[in-house]
Design a protein around this motif. Structure first.
Motif, PDB file in Angstrom:
ATOM      1  N   GLY A  22       0.815  -1.211   0.000  1.00 16.51           N
ATOM      2  CA  GLY A  22       0.000   0.000   0.000  1.00 16.51           C
ATOM      3  C   GLY A  22       0.848   1.259   0.000  1.00 16.51           C
ATOM      4  N   TYR A  23       1.952   1.227   0.711  1.00 17.50           N
ATOM      5  CA  TYR A  23       2.835   2.404   0.734  1.00 17.50           C
ATOM      6  C   TYR A  23       3.649   2.534  -0.545  1.00 17.50           C
ATOM      7  CZ  TYR A  23       1.546   3.430   5.479  1.00 17.50           C
ATOM      8  OH  TYR A  23       0.818   3.780   6.582  1.00 17.50           O
ATOM      9  N   SER A  24       3.755   1.465  -1.308  1.00 17.59           N
ATOM     10  CA  SER A  24       4.532   1.524  -2.550  1.00 17.59           C
ATOM     11  C   SER A  24       3.802   2.284  -3.654  1.00 17.59           C
ATOM     12  CB  SER A  24       4.857   0.101  -3.038  1.00 17.59           C
ATOM     13  OG  SER A  24       3.714  -0.533  -3.604  1.00 17.59           O
ATOM     14  N   VAL A  25       2.495   2.548  -3.495  1.00 17.42           N
ATOM     15  CA  VAL A  25       1.724   3.239  -4.532  1.00 17.42           C
ATOM     16  C   VAL A  25       1.122   4.551  -4.014  1.00 17.42           C
ATOM     17  CG1 VAL A  25       1.195   1.192  -5.905  1.00 17.42           C
ATOM     18  CG2 VAL A  25      -0.302   1.784  -3.985  1.00 17.42           C
ATOM     19  N   GLN A  26       1.747   5.140  -3.015  1.00 19.99           N
ATOM     20  CA  GLN A  26       1.250   6.404  -2.491  1.00 19.99           C
ATOM     21  C   GLN A  26       1.387   7.529  -3.524  1.00 19.99           C
ATOM     22  OE1 GLN A  26      -0.146   7.113   0.903  1.00 19.99           O
ATOM     23  NE2 GLN A  26      -0.486   4.959   0.352  1.00 19.99           N
ATOM     24  N   THR A  27       0.528   8.528  -3.428  1.00 22.14           N
ATOM     25  CA  THR A  27       0.554   9.651  -4.372  1.00 22.14           C
ATOM     26  C   THR A  27       1.751  10.559  -4.138  1.00 22.14           C
ATOM     27  OG1 THR A  27      -0.926  10.856  -2.871  1.00 22.14           O
ATOM     28  CG2 THR A  27      -1.938   9.666  -4.718  1.00 22.14           C
ATOM     29  N   VAL A  28       2.405  10.422  -2.994  1.00 16.54           N
ATOM     30  CA  VAL A  28       3.656  11.134  -2.731  1.00 16.54           C
ATOM     31  C   VAL A  28       4.708  10.088  -2.375  1.00 16.54           C
ATOM     32  CG1 VAL A  28       2.536  13.260  -1.949  1.00 16.54           C
ATOM     33  CG2 VAL A  28       3.083  11.481  -0.280  1.00 16.54           C
ATOM     34  N   SER A  29       5.954  10.427  -2.578  1.00 12.96           N
ATOM     35  CA  SER A  29       7.007   9.439  -2.330  1.00 12.96           C
ATOM     36  C   SER A  29       8.083   9.936  -1.364  1.00 12.96           C
ATOM     37  CB  SER A  29       7.680   9.057  -3.654  1.00 12.96           C
ATOM     38  OG  SER A  29       8.243  10.199  -4.288  1.00 12.96           O
ATOM     39  N   ASP A  30       7.970  11.181  -0.926  1.00 12.38           N
ATOM     40  CA  ASP A  30       9.026  11.750  -0.084  1.00 12.38           C
ATOM     41  C   ASP A  30       8.778  11.462   1.395  1.00 12.38           C
ATOM     42  OD1 ASP A  30       6.809  13.362  -0.226  1.00 12.38           O
ATOM     43  OD2 ASP A  30       7.914  15.250  -0.377  1.00 12.38           O
ATOM     44  N   PHE A  31       8.718  10.164   1.720  1.00 11.34           N
ATOM     45  CA  PHE A  31       8.578   9.734   3.101  1.00 11.34           C
ATOM     46  C   PHE A  31       9.427   8.493   3.325  1.00 11.34           C
ATOM     47  CE2 PHE A  31       5.345   7.502   0.673  1.00 11.34           C
ATOM     48  CZ  PHE A  31       5.378   6.211   1.173  1.00 11.34           C
ATOM     49  N   GLU A  32       9.814   8.281   4.563  1.00 11.55           N
ATOM     50  CA  GLU A  32      10.536   7.072   4.934  1.00 11.55           C
ATOM     51  C   GLU A  32       9.627   6.201   5.792  1.00 11.55           C
ATOM     52  OE1 GLU A  32      13.875   7.984   7.437  1.00 11.55           O
ATOM     53  OE2 GLU A  32      12.653   8.992   8.964  1.00 11.55           O
ATOM     54  N   ILE A  33       9.941   4.917   5.840  1.00 11.81           N
ATOM     55  CA  ILE A  33       9.183   3.986   6.671  1.00 11.81           C
ATOM     56  C   ILE A  33      10.097   3.418   7.752  1.00 11.81           C
ATOM     57  CG2 ILE A  33       8.091   1.709   6.724  1.00 11.81           C
ATOM     58  CD1 ILE A  33       6.884   2.301   4.015  1.00 11.81           C
ATOM     59  N   ILE A  34       9.611   3.456   8.984  1.00 11.53           N
ATOM     60  CA  ILE A  34      10.316   2.850  10.103  1.00 11.53           C
ATOM     61  C   ILE A  34       9.443   1.712  10.622  1.00 11.53           C
ATOM     62  CG2 ILE A  34      11.455   3.224  12.322  1.00 11.53           C
ATOM     63  CD1 ILE A  34      12.565   5.051  10.155  1.00 11.53           C
ATOM     64  N   ILE A  35       9.911   0.482  10.495  1.00 11.39           N
ATOM     65  CA  ILE A  35       9.184  -0.667  11.013  1.00 11.39           C
ATOM     66  C   ILE A  35       9.516  -0.806  12.493  1.00 11.39           C
ATOM     67  CG2 ILE A  35       8.773  -3.150  10.865  1.00 11.39           C
ATOM     68  CD1 ILE A  35       7.917  -1.718   8.363  1.00 11.39           C
ATOM     69  N   ALA A  36       8.510  -0.660  13.355  1.00 12.43           N
ATOM     70  CA  ALA A  36       8.687  -0.822  14.803  1.00 12.43           C
ATOM     71  C   ALA A  36       8.305  -2.255  15.145  1.00 12.43           C
ATOM     72  CB  ALA A  36       7.821   0.184  15.558  1.00 12.43           C
ATOM     73  N   ASP A  37       9.290  -3.147  15.172  1.00  9.93           N
ATOM     74  CA  ASP A  37       9.061  -4.586  15.285  1.00  9.93           C
ATOM     75  C   ASP A  37       9.259  -5.052  16.727  1.00  9.93           C
ATOM     76  OD1 ASP A  37       9.058  -7.345  15.118  1.00  9.93           O
ATOM     77  OD2 ASP A  37      10.126  -7.400  13.205  1.00  9.93           O
ATOM     78  N   ASP A  38       8.157  -5.462  17.345  1.00 10.68           N
ATOM     79  CA  ASP A  38       8.150  -5.835  18.766  1.00 10.68           C
ATOM     80  C   ASP A  38       8.589  -7.284  18.988  1.00 10.68           C
ATOM     81  OD1 ASP A  38       7.769  -5.556  21.492  1.00 10.68           O
ATOM     82  OD2 ASP A  38       5.586  -5.768  21.402  1.00 10.68           O
ATOM     83  N   GLY A  39       9.640  -7.712  18.278  1.00  9.66           N
ATOM     84  CA  GLY A  39      10.222  -9.023  18.543  1.00  9.66           C
ATOM     85  C   GLY A  39       9.804 -10.139  17.606  1.00  9.66           C
ATOM     86  N   SER A  40       9.478  -9.808  16.353  1.00 10.91           N
ATOM     87  CA  SER A  40       9.071 -10.839  15.393  1.00 10.91           C
ATOM     88  C   SER A  40      10.215 -11.789  15.067  1.00 10.91           C
ATOM     89  CB  SER A  40       8.575 -10.188  14.091  1.00 10.91           C
ATOM     90  OG  SER A  40       7.465  -9.368  14.319  1.00 10.91           O
ATOM     91  N   THR A  41       9.859 -12.952  14.545  1.00 12.87           N
ATOM     92  CA  THR A  41      10.863 -13.926  14.117  1.00 12.87           C
ATOM     93  C   THR A  41      11.511 -13.458  12.809  1.00 12.87           C
ATOM     94  OG1 THR A  41       9.229 -15.200  12.869  1.00 12.87           O
ATOM     95  CG2 THR A  41       9.571 -15.797  15.179  1.00 12.87           C
ATOM     96  N   HIS A  42      12.461 -14.248  12.318  1.00 11.92           N
ATOM     97  CA  HIS A  42      13.246 -13.867  11.142  1.00 11.92           C
ATOM     98  C   HIS A  42      12.387 -13.734   9.886  1.00 11.92           C
ATOM     99  CE1 HIS A  42      17.001 -13.294   9.019  1.00 11.92           C
ATOM    100  NE2 HIS A  42      16.686 -14.236   8.143  1.00 11.92           N
ATOM    101  N   GLU A  43      11.207 -14.331   9.874  1.00 10.20           N
ATOM    102  CA  GLU A  43      10.346 -14.267   8.688  1.00 10.20           C
ATOM    103  C   GLU A  43       9.983 -12.833   8.322  1.00 10.20           C
ATOM    104  OE1 GLU A  43       6.952 -16.719   9.224  1.00 10.20           O
ATOM    105  OE2 GLU A  43       8.079 -18.594   9.217  1.00 10.20           O
ATOM    106  N   THR A  44       9.734 -12.019   9.336  1.00 12.59           N
ATOM    107  CA  THR A  44       9.383 -10.621   9.075  1.00 12.59           C
ATOM    108  C   THR A  44      10.566  -9.886   8.454  1.00 12.59           C
ATOM    109  OG1 THR A  44       7.715 -10.505  10.825  1.00 12.59           O
ATOM    110  CG2 THR A  44       8.729  -8.432  10.145  1.00 12.59           C
ATOM    111  N   LYS A  45      11.762 -10.103   8.976  1.00 12.18           N
ATOM    112  CA  LYS A  45      12.959  -9.456   8.432  1.00 12.18           C
ATOM    113  C   LYS A  45      13.171  -9.839   6.974  1.00 12.18           C
ATOM    114  CE  LYS A  45      17.943  -8.953   9.096  1.00 12.18           C
ATOM    115  NZ  LYS A  45      19.131  -9.379   9.890  1.00 12.18           N
ATOM    116  N   LYS A  46      12.992 -11.117   6.657  1.00 10.72           N
ATOM    117  CA  LYS A  46      13.161 -11.588   5.281  1.00 10.72           C
ATOM    118  C   LYS A  46      12.161 -10.925   4.348  1.00 10.72           C
ATOM    119  CE  LYS A  46      13.400 -15.975   4.598  1.00 10.72           C
ATOM    120  NZ  LYS A  46      13.096 -17.442   4.732  1.00 10.72           N
TER     121      LYS A  46
END
Length: 271
Positions: A22-46
């Motif tokens: 959803g964020y890959s098709v935003q009408t603007v692109s000048d933003f960064e994404i910070i994933i706040a990951d509360d301890g997920s397994t390696h699958e999320t990182k991959k």
């Protein structure tokens, strides 16, 4: 970059992947994404690494060890990882409509924080939505949603594409504007002044307490419920417990009664 989108997540890579498309098709692109990951397994990182290679998204993955529900702690770490002066907060189960970031940027103003909401989907619809449905925005099209099980409801007006209707609904809604963790934004300088989220708090009003301290500081909430649209994917909530609610309610009561602005258990614990 004009904004930092902070997305909280925990062991839901399938849902988070949909959100990131959803964020890959935003009408603007000048933003960064910070994933706040509360301890997920390696699958999320991959998955995050794979999405980063397939899109132009600027993604920083902030992770800490799984020690139970510690969303407030990981959000504070994510805030400190941002590089812009404006922060948009959402969750890894909220697919943004293509104008979501633009809506937050266009409605932001000094001495205000923005209060949005979400459009809830059934588990069946949540599972059905594919990458293509997100990229072509069918998942926000009422006719498509109704064909796949969405029931007729007055609340469906939230997906109206009419700016006039959205403006009217934001004006007449009786819903009190508050800090909603899945859809809210604020200036980073204001977040720093109130010292971020109170890390004593687990699930249950922890986001509202943060907003109450912003209000105590003089930052007024502004409704964007019908401007900043995101679809909420259904899921189980195994982290809910009565003890945490009781502790959180006591903290909120003190925050309101004493007009507290700054928590002693926030960003300061990480700097």
């Amino acid at each position: 970059m004009r904004a930092s989108v902070i997305i909280s997540t925990y062991n839901s890579p399938e849902w988070l992947e949909k959100v990131l498309w959803g964020y890959s098709v935003q009408t603007v692109s000048d933003f960064e994404i910070i994933i706040a990951d509360d301890g997920s397994t390696h699958e999320t990182k991959k998955m995050v690494e794979a999405i980063s290679g397939k899109t132009q998204l600027s993604i920083t993955h902030v992770w800490h060890k799984d020690e139970g529900f510690q969303k407030t702690r990981i959000l504070n770490k994510a805030i400190l990882a941002t590089t812009t002066d404006y922060c948009i907060f959402t969750d890894g189960d909220c697919i943004p409509r293509m104008d979501f970031v633009e809506a937050h940027l266009s409605h932001r103003s000094f001495n205000r924080f923005l209060s949005g909401g979400h459009f809830p989907l059934s588990l069946q619809l949540s599972s059905l939505i594919s990458k293509n449905n997100i990229l072509n925005q069918e998942c926000f099209d009422l006719s498509w949603l109704k064909r796949h099980g969405l029931k007729t409801n007055f609340k469906n007006i939230k997906l109206s594409k009419s700016k006039a209707i959205a403006k009217l609904m934001n004006f007449i809604t009786t819903t009190k504007p508050s800090w909603n963790g899945g859809n809210a934004s604020a200036w980073k300088k204001d977040i720093l002044i109130v010292n971020g989220f109170d890390e004593r708090m687990k699930y249950g009003g922890e986001d509202r307490e943060f907003g109450e301290r912003l209000i105590n500081y003089g930052i007024k909430p502004k409704r964007v419920r019908y401007f900043a649209i995101c679809a909420h994917l259904e899921h189980e909530r195994g982290y809910v417990n009565d003890e945490a609610w009781q502790i959180n309610n006591k903290i909120r009561e003190i925050t309101r009664k004493e007009k507290k602005v700054k928590t002693l258990y926030g960003l300061n614990l990480h700097v």
